[in-house]
Scaffold this motif. Structure first.
Motif, PDB file in Angstrom:
ATOM      1  N   VAL A 206      63.525  25.057  -8.592  1.00 43.47           N
ATOM      2  CA  VAL A 206      63.746  25.002  -7.138  1.00 43.47           C
ATOM      3  C   VAL A 206      65.036  25.754  -6.820  1.00 43.47           C
ATOM      4  O   VAL A 206      66.072  25.481  -7.414  1.00 43.47           O
ATOM      5  CB  VAL A 206      63.865  23.532  -6.663  1.00 43.47           C
ATOM      6  CG1 VAL A 206      64.104  23.462  -5.166  1.00 43.47           C
ATOM      7  CG2 VAL A 206      62.619  22.744  -7.043  1.00 43.47           C
ATOM      8  N   PRO A 207      65.071  26.743  -5.880  1.00 46.25           N
ATOM      9  CA  PRO A 207      63.942  27.184  -5.048  1.00 46.25           C
ATOM     10  C   PRO A 207      63.265  28.440  -5.576  1.00 46.25           C
ATOM     11  O   PRO A 207      62.477  29.041  -4.862  1.00 46.25           O
ATOM     12  CB  PRO A 207      64.635  27.472  -3.731  1.00 46.25           C
ATOM     13  CG  PRO A 207      65.965  28.031  -4.149  1.00 46.25           C
ATOM     14  CD  PRO A 207      66.351  27.292  -5.407  1.00 46.25           C
ATOM     15  N   THR A 209      60.920  29.038  -7.721  1.00 47.21           N
ATOM     16  CA  THR A 209      59.465  29.027  -7.852  1.00 47.21           C
ATOM     17  C   THR A 209      58.797  28.089  -6.866  1.00 47.21           C
ATOM     18  O   THR A 209      57.795  28.442  -6.239  1.00 47.21           O
ATOM     19  CB  THR A 209      59.074  28.609  -9.283  1.00 47.21           C
ATOM     20  OG1 THR A 209      59.743  29.472 -10.219  1.00 47.21           O
ATOM     21  CG2 THR A 209      57.567  28.723  -9.487  1.00 47.21           C
ATOM     22  N   PHE A 210      59.347  26.881  -6.715  1.00 45.58           N
ATOM     23  CA  PHE A 210      58.750  25.882  -5.838  1.00 45.58           C
ATOM     24  C   PHE A 210      59.734  25.479  -4.749  1.00 45.58           C
ATOM     25  O   PHE A 210      60.950  25.511  -4.942  1.00 45.58           O
ATOM     26  CB  PHE A 210      58.365  24.620  -6.624  1.00 45.58           C
ATOM     27  CG  PHE A 210      57.357  24.853  -7.706  1.00 45.58           C
ATOM     28  CD1 PHE A 210      56.066  25.278  -7.407  1.00 45.58           C
ATOM     29  CD2 PHE A 210      57.686  24.635  -9.033  1.00 45.58           C
ATOM     30  CE1 PHE A 210      55.136  25.486  -8.397  1.00 45.58           C
ATOM     31  CE2 PHE A 210      56.766  24.849 -10.043  1.00 45.58           C
ATOM     32  CZ  PHE A 210      55.482  25.274  -9.729  1.00 45.58           C
ATOM     33  N   SER A 211      59.184  25.073  -3.613  1.00 46.61           N
ATOM     34  CA  SER A 211      60.015  24.447  -2.588  1.00 46.61           C
ATOM     35  C   SER A 211      60.311  23.020  -3.036  1.00 46.61           C
ATOM     36  O   SER A 211      59.636  22.493  -3.924  1.00 46.61           O
ATOM     37  CB  SER A 211      59.270  24.420  -1.252  1.00 46.61           C
ATOM     38  OG  SER A 211      58.190  23.500  -1.314  1.00 46.61           O
ATOM     39  N   PRO A 212      61.314  22.362  -2.449  1.00 49.93           N
ATOM     40  CA  PRO A 212      61.580  20.965  -2.813  1.00 49.93           C
ATOM     41  C   PRO A 212      60.352  20.074  -2.653  1.00 49.93           C
ATOM     42  O   PRO A 212      60.114  19.190  -3.477  1.00 49.93           O
ATOM     43  CB  PRO A 212      62.702  20.567  -1.849  1.00 49.93           C
ATOM     44  CG  PRO A 212      63.421  21.849  -1.571  1.00 49.93           C
ATOM     45  CD  PRO A 212      62.339  22.890  -1.523  1.00 49.93           C
ATOM     46  N   ALA A 213      59.572  20.288  -1.587  1.00 55.12           N
ATOM     47  CA  ALA A 213      58.381  19.468  -1.375  1.00 55.12           C
ATOM     48  C   ALA A 213      57.348  19.705  -2.477  1.00 55.12           C
ATOM     49  O   ALA A 213      56.727  18.760  -2.989  1.00 55.12           O
ATOM     50  CB  ALA A 213      57.772  19.772  -0.013  1.00 55.12           C
ATOM     51  N   GLU A 214      57.167  20.979  -2.858  1.00 51.87           N
ATOM     52  CA  GLU A 214      56.209  21.295  -3.919  1.00 51.87           C
ATOM     53  C   GLU A 214      56.657  20.710  -5.244  1.00 51.87           C
ATOM     54  O   GLU A 214      55.852  20.169  -6.009  1.00 51.87           O
ATOM     55  CB  GLU A 214      56.046  22.805  -4.030  1.00 51.87           C
ATOM     56  CG  GLU A 214      55.327  23.442  -2.838  1.00 51.87           C
ATOM     57  CD  GLU A 214      55.395  24.956  -2.860  1.00 51.87           C
ATOM     58  OE1 GLU A 214      54.498  25.592  -2.286  1.00 51.87           O
ATOM     59  OE2 GLU A 214      56.357  25.504  -3.454  1.00 51.87           O
ATOM     60  N   ALA A 215      57.976  20.823  -5.517  1.00 49.97           N
ATOM     61  CA  ALA A 215      58.499  20.274  -6.760  1.00 49.97           C
ATOM     62  C   ALA A 215      58.349  18.758  -6.786  1.00 49.97           C
ATOM     63  O   ALA A 215      58.048  18.162  -7.824  1.00 49.97           O
ATOM     64  CB  ALA A 215      59.973  20.664  -6.925  1.00 49.97           C
TER      65      ALA A 215
END
Length: 235
Positions: A206-207, A209-215
């Motif tokens: 994060v960030p 590859t993934f957003s916090p929500a995705e992570a």
């Protein structure tokens, strides 16, 4: 040396010599050559003074851990960390009791850093695929067991006269959190280890590859894997 540092040094010396594990602010002020209003102005109250003193004493231990070179095998560092923790508790029993066996209204910062340093070692083991549980849980298990046996040795030496008990509890705790990498891997054990390894590295993704929500969502999914494997094993 500042007045604050002098008071802490004096308190640490009196604490180490205390047969009861307590010191009076009057004795501290007399030994430091200050008036009580100065002490309360600097530390707020007695708990504030004791918390600052515990952090001062534990800084020796934490500085040693920060400066220690990493071993090639993080398991060696995990074992060494446990042993040095117990040794420090036995060498500084009163400060140890204040950190782990009292309810000071002012919380020493030492315990948080000790946990952070432990977590770093466990994250390395997780990255190698060697943990049965996520590193956060493993850190809680190790710290609880380590402090438990150290407090037993410090508070009840007549019931626990053999300091070698610490190594026995250490090895039992490590067996509970670590995969046997020398044994033939079972599929469920391998899946659990893989999930724990991915979980330990989520923060680095994060960030980039993934957003916090995705992570967060991925972390929730990964957390289900060990639980599902444990459930299937119990059937």
């Amino acid at each position: 040396m500042s007045t604050r540092s002098r008071i802490i040094e004096v308190t640490a010396a009196l604490l180490a010599q205390s047969p009861t594990g307590d010191v009076s602010t009057r004795a501290v002020c007399e030994a430091a050559g200050v008036q009580q209003p100065a002490l309360y102005r600097l530390f707020g109250d007695k708990d504030g003074l004791l918390a600052a003193t515990v952090d001062h004493v534990w800084e020796q231990y934490l500085a040693m851990k920060r400066a220690a070179e990493r071993s090639a095998d993080p398991l060696d560092d995990l074992r060494a960390g446990w042993d040095s923790h117990t040794a420090f508790a036995l060498a500084h029993p009163n400060a140890y009791r204040l950190l782990f066996a009292t309810t000071l209204t002012t919380r020493p910062e030492s315990a948080d850093e000790a946990m952070r340093l432990l977590r770093e070692v466990l994250d390395r083991l997780a990255a190698d695929g060697r943990l049965r549980v996520v590193s956060t849980t493993a850190a809680q298990m190790v710290m609880a067991a380590n402090t438990g046996v150290a407090l037993a040795l410090v508070l009840q030496p007549s019931l626990y006269p053999d300091a070698g008990l610490s190594a026995l509890v250490r090895d039992a705790t490590h067996r509970a959190i670590l995969r046997d990498v020398d044994a033939v891997d079972h599929a469920s054990d391998a899946r659990t280890a893989a999930a724990n390894t991915l979980t330990s590295g989520l923060g680095e993704l994060v960030p980039a590859t993934f957003s916090p929500a995705e992570a967060g969502l991925l972390g929730e999914w990964l957390a289900r894997v060990p639980a599902a494997e444990a459930h299937s094993t119990q059937k």
